[in-house]
Design a protein around this motif. Structure first.
Motif, PDB file in Angstrom:
ATOM      1  N   ARG A   2     -71.167 -90.929 108.161  1.00 41.87           N
ATOM      2  CA  ARG A   2     -70.555 -89.845 108.586  1.00 41.87           C
ATOM      3  C   ARG A   2     -70.393 -88.830 108.802  1.00 41.87           C
ATOM      4  N   ALA A   3     -70.932 -88.895 107.162  1.00 43.38           N
ATOM      5  CA  ALA A   3     -70.644 -87.192 107.636  1.00 43.38           C
ATOM      6  C   ALA A   3     -72.023 -86.399 107.406  1.00 43.38           C
ATOM      7  N   PHE A   4     -72.864 -87.815 107.729  1.00 48.17           N
ATOM      8  CA  PHE A   4     -74.755 -87.064 107.837  1.00 48.17           C
ATOM      9  C   PHE A   4     -74.556 -86.353 109.136  1.00 48.17           C
ATOM     10  N   CYS A   5     -73.809 -87.430 109.587  1.00 48.60           N
ATOM     11  CA  CYS A   5     -74.125 -86.870 111.663  1.00 48.60           C
ATOM     12  C   CYS A   5     -72.787 -86.353 111.822  1.00 48.60           C
ATOM     13  N   ALA A   6     -71.487 -85.849 111.451  1.00 52.07           N
ATOM     14  CA  ALA A   6     -70.583 -84.741 111.570  1.00 52.07           C
ATOM     15  C   ALA A   6     -71.447 -83.285 111.343  1.00 52.07           C
ATOM     16  N   ILE A   7     -72.471 -83.546 110.225  1.00 53.46           N
ATOM     17  CA  ILE A   7     -73.373 -82.307 109.882  1.00 53.46           C
ATOM     18  C   ILE A   7     -74.640 -81.927 110.926  1.00 53.46           C
ATOM     19  N   ARG A   8     -74.866 -82.688 112.038  1.00 51.95           N
ATOM     20  CA  ARG A   8     -76.074 -82.420 112.403  1.00 51.95           C
ATOM     21  C   ARG A   8     -75.218 -82.685 114.025  1.00 51.95           C
ATOM     22  N   THR A   9     -74.343 -82.305 114.915  1.00 52.38           N
ATOM     23  CA  THR A   9     -73.431 -82.198 115.887  1.00 52.38           C
ATOM     24  C   THR A   9     -74.147 -82.049 116.969  1.00 52.38           C
ATOM     25  N   SER A  10     -74.834 -80.764 116.524  1.00 52.85           N
ATOM     26  CA  SER A  10     -75.156 -79.799 117.294  1.00 52.85           C
ATOM     27  C   SER A  10     -76.397 -79.699 117.420  1.00 52.85           C
ATOM     28  N   LEU A 364     -74.985 -74.705 109.480  1.00 53.54           N
ATOM     29  CA  LEU A 364     -74.655 -73.344 108.444  1.00 53.54           C
ATOM     30  C   LEU A 364     -74.163 -73.326 107.514  1.00 53.54           C
ATOM     31  N   LYS A 365     -73.229 -72.845 108.521  1.00 58.49           N
ATOM     32  CA  LYS A 365     -71.781 -72.848 107.496  1.00 58.49           C
ATOM     33  C   LYS A 365     -71.864 -74.566 106.302  1.00 58.49           C
ATOM     34  N   PRO A 366     -71.681 -75.721 106.584  1.00 56.89           N
ATOM     35  CA  PRO A 366     -71.463 -76.629 106.016  1.00 56.89           C
ATOM     36  C   PRO A 366     -72.516 -76.413 104.911  1.00 56.89           C
ATOM     37  N   VAL A 367     -73.879 -75.796 104.558  1.00 57.60           N
ATOM     38  CA  VAL A 367     -74.328 -75.598 103.844  1.00 57.60           C
ATOM     39  C   VAL A 367     -73.698 -74.407 102.913  1.00 57.60           C
ATOM     40  N   THR A 368     -73.447 -73.316 103.971  1.00 58.66           N
ATOM     41  CA  THR A 368     -73.043 -72.239 103.520  1.00 58.66           C
ATOM     42  C   THR A 368     -71.725 -72.734 102.551  1.00 58.66           C
ATOM     43  N   LEU A 391     -83.716 -72.648 102.954  1.00 56.24           N
ATOM     44  CA  LEU A 391     -83.068 -73.462 103.363  1.00 56.24           C
ATOM     45  C   LEU A 391     -81.982 -74.442 103.836  1.00 56.24           C
ATOM     46  N   TYR A 392     -81.441 -73.253 104.752  1.00 56.84           N
ATOM     47  CA  TYR A 392     -80.576 -74.355 105.980  1.00 56.84           C
ATOM     48  C   TYR A 392     -81.149 -75.026 106.267  1.00 56.84           C
ATOM     49  N   SER A 393     -82.829 -74.607 106.751  1.00 51.21           N
ATOM     50  CA  SER A 393     -82.940 -75.963 107.456  1.00 51.21           C
ATOM     51  C   SER A 393     -83.251 -77.393 107.171  1.00 51.21           C
ATOM     52  N   VAL A 394     -82.452 -77.886 105.503  1.00 50.66           N
ATOM     53  CA  VAL A 394     -83.538 -78.613 105.459  1.00 50.66           C
ATOM     54  C   VAL A 394     -81.378 -79.407 105.057  1.00 50.66           C
ATOM     55  N   SER A 395     -81.462 -80.850 105.119  1.00 48.81           N
ATOM     56  CA  SER A 395     -80.538 -82.032 105.392  1.00 48.81           C
ATOM     57  C   SER A 395     -79.401 -81.733 104.582  1.00 48.81           C
ATOM     58  N   LEU A 396     -78.286 -81.383 104.348  1.00 46.95           N
ATOM     59  CA  LEU A 396     -77.255 -80.914 103.258  1.00 46.95           C
ATOM     60  C   LEU A 396     -76.909 -82.339 102.337  1.00 46.95           C
ATOM     61  N   VAL A 397     -76.712 -83.731 103.522  1.00 48.52           N
ATOM     62  CA  VAL A 397     -76.363 -84.891 102.762  1.00 48.52           C
ATOM     63  C   VAL A 397     -77.799 -85.716 101.867  1.00 48.52           C
ATOM     64  N   ASP A 398     -79.083 -85.555 102.823  1.00 47.96           N
ATOM     65  CA  ASP A 398     -80.541 -86.162 102.416  1.00 47.96           C
ATOM     66  C   ASP A 398     -81.605 -85.463 101.464  1.00 47.96           C
ATOM     67  N   ASN A 399     -80.857 -84.198 101.171  1.00 50.44           N
ATOM     68  CA  ASN A 399     -81.571 -83.507 100.509  1.00 50.44           C
ATOM     69  C   ASN A 399     -80.898 -82.596  98.954  1.00 50.44           C
ATOM     70  N   LEU A 400     -79.954 -81.430 100.042  1.00 47.87           N
ATOM     71  CA  LEU A 400     -79.628 -81.210  99.642  1.00 47.87           C
ATOM     72  C   LEU A 400     -78.506 -81.509  98.288  1.00 47.87           C
ATOM     73  N   ILE A 401     -78.112 -82.488  98.558  1.00 49.19           N
ATOM     74  CA  ILE A 401     -77.213 -83.341  97.694  1.00 49.19           C
ATOM     75  C   ILE A 401     -77.738 -83.705  96.049  1.00 49.19           C
ATOM     76  N   PRO A 402     -78.631 -84.927  96.687  1.00 52.73           N
ATOM     77  CA  PRO A 402     -79.307 -84.961  95.310  1.00 52.73           C
ATOM     78  C   PRO A 402     -79.955 -83.995  94.810  1.00 52.73           C
ATOM     79  N   LYS A 403     -80.714 -83.113  94.902  1.00 52.48           N
ATOM     80  CA  LYS A 403     -80.871 -82.285  94.838  1.00 52.48           C
ATOM     81  C   LYS A 403     -80.160 -81.344  93.373  1.00 52.48           C
ATOM     82  N   TRP A 404     -79.496 -81.059  94.097  1.00 55.18           N
ATOM     83  CA  TRP A 404     -78.612 -80.447  93.061  1.00 55.18           C
ATOM     84  C   TRP A 404     -77.860 -81.286  92.049  1.00 55.18           C
ATOM     85  N   ASP A 405     -78.003 -83.002  92.402  1.00 53.54           N
ATOM     86  CA  ASP A 405     -77.061 -83.616  91.512  1.00 53.54           C
ATOM     87  C   ASP A 405     -78.490 -83.833  90.053  1.00 53.54           C
ATOM     88  N   PHE A 406     -79.336 -83.471  91.051  1.00 52.14           N
ATOM     89  CA  PHE A 406     -80.263 -84.144  89.496  1.00 52.14           C
ATOM     90  C   PHE A 406     -80.575 -82.364  88.890  1.00 52.14           C
TER      91      PHE A 406
END
Length: 475
Positions: A2-10, A364-368, A391-406
């Protein structure tokens, strides 16, 4: 999800002038040789040259979510409700796998060097394909997606739909019939034969004609052949001609002497590298069909952003699609947003102009907000985007978050990401984890950019030098 789709609605999906996508179960004749026979599935892939087995399972899972998001928004763009689109997606696992397999074929070289696809690259690979399927199958596309790889189920009840635009349908049918007709000798029309000799099969020609009926009426000697020969003279490979005409068949209807050549001269004067025309046209053939006023409006904006004429030319050469972005609705608001972060907008435009095609609210705003929540300042976020435009063109849920966690397990300070935000562009499974494991086992510590950006040979060399220095210091 649900979060993923919310990020990509536009997501800026290709505009379609057709009416609402009707969720019908209309019983229509369907050819036994289903369209997916032309797009090999899973391990076989296009040309059978790429296998899903070389892609990490975690990356495949992430890409499936990306594909689901693109397909969901595509279906909603055709007028389907959230509930109906979600129901279709739930029944379409095999079709989602098929979309992912197309990504791996189109961008095979990216996977071989351990680089993940950006949101824009995934969208640009899938949207034209979905568009072509909608053109080919129209109102039964929902059935096509759900029943992949089989033909749509034919025994489901028919749902009444509003009557189609009969005039438009008649025009399309007549045009498609024209390219399929054979003469007394049993031969197709000369222009159709010519296109097939270039490598375009009859089904592809029909598909183009459904989308752009005027294509069926272009003469061979007066329109199609002169444009094709002109493209070949520019250095466009013969194998690329069907792709270019498929993307923009209108090229064949434009006068070479009065439109195409003058437009190219105009663009060359703006800095487009004339030696790169073959690549530019392949990337975005629609560039040559825009008015000079539209071209000038975008170029004036780039100058306004402080770019030199040389760099404007580089942007138009590498990313001609920027011309398709509205200056007032897309480019200027995005520039203002990045200015608010303290980012170097002219540098960002030069390094990653595709970023300016993203939605401010959805991308853009979700990544910021993600980086601000992690404790970074606005200035640091601006520095990161200036240094790594993608940086802003990659997926927040599937890229930034797991890489940040690692990253949190790697024993680096947060400032290391400000210095090297390119970290988020490397594959977690294929590059980041394996390299870091080697460093950890060696007992030394390298800068983050050394761990990831160096070639295998230079990485080993840097590691050995660091270990040698550590031993010397201990003595």
């Amino acid at each position: 999800m649900r979060a993923f789709c919310a990020i990509r609605t536009s997501l800026n999906l290709s505009p379609l002038s057709r009416g609402p996508f009707l969720n019908t179960r209309t019983q229509l004749p369907f050819p036994e040789k289903f369209f997916f026979s032309r797009a090999k599935f899973a391990d076989s892939e296009i040309h059978g040259s790429f296998s899903l087995r070389v892609v990490p399972p975690t990356l495949i899972a992430a890409e499936k979510e990306e594909a689901k998001a693109v397909l969901t928004l595509f279906l909603k763009r055709q007028g389907l409700s959230n509930a109906v689109a979600a129901r279709i997606i739930k029944k379409s696992d095999l079709f989602i796998d098929h979309l992912v397999s197309r990504l791996h074929s189109v961008h095979k070289s990216r996977y071989l060097v351990g680089r993940e696809l950006t949101t824009l690259e995934i969208r640009d690979a899938l949207i034209p394909y979905l568009d072509s399927l909608l053109e080919e199958h129209g109102r039964i596309l929902a059935d096509v997606v759900e029943n992949f790889p089989d033909s749509p189920v034919k025994d489901k009840p028919v749902t009444q739909a509003s009557p189609p635009d009969s005039a438009l349908d008649s025009k399309k049918l007549k045009a498609v019939s024209r390219v399929s007709e054979t003469g007394p000798a049993g031969k197709l029309r000369p222009q159709v034969v010519y296109l097939m000799e270039l490598g375009m099969d009859l089904e592809k020609i029909k598909l183009i004609t459904r989308r752009f009926p005027s294509f069926a009426y272009y003469s061979l000697e007066g329109k199609i052949k002169p444009v094709v020969e002109f493209l070949l003279e520019l250095g466009v490979p013969k194998s690329d001609i069907p792709i270019i005409l498929g993307k923009r068949p209108q090229l064949c209807g434009i006068s070479l002497s009065e439109n195409l050549i003058p437009t190219m001269t105009f663009l060359e004067n703006l800095g487009v590298d004339k030696k790169q025309w073959a690549k530019v046209i392949y990337r975005f053939p629609a560039l040559l069909t825009y008015s000079r006023q539209k071209l000038k409006t975008t170029v004036d904006f780039l100058y306004e952003m402080g770019l030199s004429s040389e760099n404007v030319g580089k942007i138009l050469t590498r990313c001609p699609t920027i011309i398709s972005y509205s200056v007032e609705d897309k480019l200027r608001p995005t520039a203002k947003y990045f200015w608010s972060l303290g980012a170097n907008v002219s540098l960002l435009l030069l390094r990653c102009p595709q970023t300016f095609g993203l939605s401010i609210e959805a991308n853009l705003k979700p990544v910021t907000e993600f980086f601000l929540d992690k404790g970074y300042t606005v200035d640091e976020v601006g520095t990161m985007i200036s240094r790594y435009g993608a940086l802003y063109s990659v997926s927040l849920v599937d890229n930034l978050i797991p890489k940040w966690d690692f990253f949190l397990t790697m024993d680096y300070s947060k400032s290391e990401l400000v210095k090297f935000p390119q970290y988020f562009g490397y594959s977690l499974e294929e590059r980041i984890k394996p390299r870091f494991a080697v460093v950890k086992e060696s007992g030394v510590k390298l800068l983050l950019n050394q761990v990831l950006s160096l070639s295998s040979r230079d990485f080993e060399k840097a590691l050995k030098n660091k270990m040698k220095k550590q031993l010397t210091d201990q003595v």
